[in-house]
Design a protein around this motif. Structure first.
Motif, mmCIF file in Angstrom:
data_model
loop_
_atom_site.group_PDB
_atom_site.id
_atom_site.type_symbol
_atom_site.label_atom_id
_atom_site.label_comp_id
_atom_site.label_asym_id
_atom_site.label_seq_id
_atom_site.Cartn_x
_atom_site.Cartn_y
_atom_site.Cartn_z
ATOM 1 N N LYS A 18 50.445 32.664 34.406
ATOM 2 C CA LYS A 18 50.982 33.109 33.119
ATOM 3 C C LYS A 18 51.961 34.260 33.266
ATOM 4 N N ASN A 19 51.958 34.931 34.408
ATOM 5 C CA ASN A 19 52.971 35.941 34.720
ATOM 6 C C ASN A 19 53.078 36.046 36.241
ATOM 7 N N ARG A 20 54.014 36.854 36.706
ATOM 8 C CA ARG A 20 54.301 36.945 38.139
ATOM 9 C C ARG A 20 53.563 38.096 38.828
ATOM 10 N N ILE A 21 52.613 38.699 38.147
ATOM 11 C CA ILE A 21 51.869 39.821 38.726
ATOM 12 C C ILE A 21 50.513 39.348 39.217
ATOM 13 N N ALA A 51 46.094 39.544 34.660
ATOM 14 C CA ALA A 51 46.998 39.299 35.785
ATOM 15 C C ALA A 51 47.295 37.804 35.880
ATOM 16 N N GLY A 52 48.484 37.465 36.351
ATOM 17 C CA GLY A 52 48.806 36.061 36.553
ATOM 18 C C GLY A 52 47.836 35.415 37.523
ATOM 19 N N LEU A 53 47.436 36.182 38.527
ATOM 20 C CA LEU A 53 46.456 35.719 39.502
ATOM 21 C C LEU A 53 45.687 36.916 40.031
ATOM 22 N N ILE A 54 44.369 36.816 40.047
ATOM 23 C CA ILE A 54 43.533 37.783 40.753
ATOM 24 C C ILE A 54 43.234 37.213 42.128
ATOM 25 N N ILE A 55 43.447 38.012 43.153
ATOM 26 C CA ILE A 55 42.988 37.657 44.488
ATOM 27 C C ILE A 55 41.759 38.523 44.750
ATOM 28 N N SER A 56 40.653 37.891 45.034
ATOM 29 C CA SER A 56 39.402 38.638 45.181
ATOM 30 C C SER A 56 39.472 39.595 46.360
ATOM 31 N N ALA A 89 33.570 34.545 34.119
ATOM 32 C CA ALA A 89 34.019 35.652 33.265
ATOM 33 C C ALA A 89 35.537 35.768 33.275
ATOM 34 N N VAL A 90 36.146 35.593 34.436
ATOM 35 C CA VAL A 90 37.615 35.637 34.518
ATOM 36 C C VAL A 90 38.219 34.499 33.711
ATOM 37 N N HIS A 91 37.683 33.296 33.859
ATOM 38 C CA HIS A 91 38.212 32.147 33.125
ATOM 39 C C HIS A 91 38.005 32.304 31.621
ATOM 40 N N ALA A 92 36.892 32.880 31.223
ATOM 41 C CA ALA A 92 36.640 33.097 29.795
ATOM 42 C C ALA A 92 37.672 34.022 29.180
ATOM 43 N N ASN A 93 38.226 34.905 30.008
ATOM 44 C CA ASN A 93 39.268 35.826 29.538
ATOM 45 C C ASN A 93 40.678 35.308 29.821
ATOM 46 N N GLY A 94 40.779 34.034 30.198
ATOM 47 C CA GLY A 94 42.089 33.403 30.346
ATOM 48 C C GLY A 94 42.760 33.633 31.687
ATOM 49 N N GLY A 95 42.004 34.068 32.704
ATOM 50 C CA GLY A 95 42.607 34.380 33.990
ATOM 51 C C GLY A 95 42.413 33.307 35.043
ATOM 52 N N LYS A 96 43.076 33.517 36.161
ATOM 53 C CA LYS A 96 42.913 32.672 37.346
ATOM 54 C C LYS A 96 42.552 33.583 38.514
ATOM 55 N N ILE A 97 41.720 33.053 39.434
ATOM 56 C CA ILE A 97 41.255 33.869 40.548
ATOM 57 C C ILE A 97 41.110 33.028 41.813
ATOM 58 N N PHE A 98 41.674 33.545 42.902
ATOM 59 C CA PHE A 98 41.523 32.964 44.235
ATOM 60 C C PHE A 98 40.549 33.830 45.031
ATOM 61 N N ALA A 99 39.793 33.197 45.911
ATOM 62 C CA ALA A 99 38.918 33.927 46.832
ATOM 63 C C ALA A 99 39.660 34.175 48.133
ATOM 64 N N GLN A 100 39.646 35.414 48.602
ATOM 65 C CA GLN A 100 40.262 35.703 49.899
ATOM 66 C C GLN A 100 39.201 35.533 50.991
ATOM 67 N N LEU A 101 39.465 34.620 51.910
ATOM 68 C CA LEU A 101 38.519 34.266 52.969
ATOM 69 C C LEU A 101 38.781 35.115 54.208
ATOM 70 N N TRP A 102 37.701 35.693 54.774
ATOM 71 C CA TRP A 102 37.838 36.797 55.720
ATOM 72 C C TRP A 102 36.848 36.699 56.868
ATOM 73 N N HIS A 103 37.333 36.936 58.051
ATOM 74 C CA HIS A 103 36.492 37.246 59.209
ATOM 75 C C HIS A 103 37.193 38.395 59.923
ATOM 76 N N THR A 104 36.473 39.468 60.208
ATOM 77 C CA THR A 104 37.134 40.662 60.725
ATOM 78 C C THR A 104 37.342 40.651 62.239
ATOM 79 N N GLY A 105 36.771 39.661 62.947
ATOM 80 C CA GLY A 105 37.019 39.577 64.380
ATOM 81 C C GLY A 105 36.524 40.800 65.131
ATOM 82 N N ARG A 106 37.402 41.413 65.912
ATOM 83 C CA ARG A 106 36.962 42.518 66.780
ATOM 84 C C ARG A 106 36.627 43.793 66.006
ATOM 85 N N VAL A 107 36.985 43.857 64.726
ATOM 86 C CA VAL A 107 36.592 45.016 63.928
ATOM 87 C C VAL A 107 35.371 44.710 63.058
ATOM 88 N N ALA A 108 34.625 43.664 63.442
ATOM 89 C CA ALA A 108 33.274 43.471 62.924
ATOM 90 C C ALA A 108 32.337 44.381 63.723
#
Length: 347
Positions: A18-21, A51-56, A89-108
């Motif tokens: 819905k926006n570019r932010i 926000a146009g998109l939330i990145i978790s 909750a995000v969708h109920a407020n009209g938003g979109k959200i992506f999950a950021q997938l993470w493995h920290t490797g050597r800084v685990a």
């Protein structure tokens, strides 16, 4: 001057913003003891759904990916159920959200899961201590075997499926900032001499396998990627990295992802081996949807989009200080200034 930011933006046939932010991924370390999202996290994300998109916040794909206290996961049923509350909750407020997938490797750190070692491309330790837990010194990682790499690829794909099951609109693969995927892409952290090291094609092999596995599981339209060609976090810059990213980004472009996200904390920094700013290099190397971040405000970000420097603007710390950031910018209202004390609570 910020009008451009509030235009809708079509990522692909499945997703229009819905926006570019975008709300940038912001590590908060506020999950519960089982790394399950809390009710406070539900409220936190729901307030920012304009926000146009939330990145978790970065979310670990399996227990040995953890490098910070109380970072949420996406590998247990309880975690999936916890994230369902957030996405609903995000969708109920009209938003979109992506999950950021993470493995920290050597800084685990093995402290977090009671393990014997951490996995990385090479047995090269990061010199330092774990943030928020300074008593924990980083260990020398174990060089991942081909079998362990294959399992990591599968675990990324499963985490992507778990994200969709949890109601996320898509995922962003965290391939930046000196974490596992990024460690394969830089000479400082990748000393391998097998099919996963030594030259750009081999060093890109694991990251591309992850991308392809995620695409196979959930589709390219629902898959974003964050990268940081300049090795400024948890590693030392090496001019040879340019060759790796020249190859890697052209391969990424063939995958037709939802977007590519620049992983810089400060995009005003310039790097000789990249010919200037990271965003400039990425725009010259990658022709599809590009998201930039790192020190922009609404006006400078809008101007950069007008000048075709990138397509989407990710905003970080101002979103911590201003849950209503979008409204404040739209109505030209003064922003609350960010300060580090804000990291102590979720508001």
């Amino acid at each position: 001057m910020t009008t451009k930011l509030f235009e809708s933006y079509k990522l692909n046939d499945k997703i229009t913003l819905k926006n570019r932010i975008a709300m940038a991924p912001l590590t908060r370390c506020m999950a519960d003891a089982n790394l399950v999202p809390t009710d406070a996290m539900v409220e936190y994300y729901a307030k920012r759904a304009d926000a146009g998109l939330i990145i978790s916040e970065a979310t670990i794909i399996r227990p040995d990916g953890q490098g910070y206290p109380n970072t949420p996961g996406l590998y247990s049923e309880a975690q999936i159920e916890g994230w369902k509350k957030v996405t609903s909750a995000v969708h109920a407020n009209g938003g979109k959200i992506f999950a950021q997938l993470w493995h920290t490797g050597r800084v685990a750190h093995p402290y977090f899961w009671g393990g014997e070692y951490v996995l990385a491309p090479s047995a090269v330790a990061f010199d330092g201590t774990v943030p928020r837990m300074r008593e924990l010194v980083y260990t020398v990682p174990k060089e991942a075997t081909s079998e362990e790499i294959a399992q990591l690829v599968e675990d990324y794909a499963q985490a992507a499926q778990n994200a969709i099951d949890a109601g996320f609109d898509g995922v962003e693969i965290h391939g930046a900032n000196g974490y596992l995927i990024d460690q394969f892409l830089h000479f400082d952290t990748n000393h391998r001499s097998d099919e996963f090291g030594k030259n750009p094609e081999n060093m890109s092999r694991f990251p591309l396998k992850v991308i392809d596995a995620v695409i196979a599981r959930i589709g390219a339209e629902l898959t974003g990627l964050r990268v940081s060609p300049a090795g400024y976090a948890h590693m030392t810059t090496d001019a040879r990295d340019r060759q790796v990213f020249d190859y890697f980004l052209k391969e990424v472009e063939k995958r037709d992802l939802a977007y590519l996200h620049e992983g810089m904390f400060d995009d005003s920094m310039e790097f000789d081996f990249l010919g200037g700013k990271v965003s400039k290099y990425m725009r010259e190397t990658y022709s599809k949807t590009l998201m930039a971040v790192g020190g922009y405000d609404a006006e400078t970000g809008a101007q950069a989009i007008e000048n075709n420097k990138f397509d989407l603007l990710a905003i970080g710390r101002p979103f911590i200080a201003n849950p209503d950031y979008i409204s404040r910018v739209q109505h030209n209202q003064e922003l609350v200034a960010y300060n580090a004390a804000m990291l102590e609570t979720l508001v």
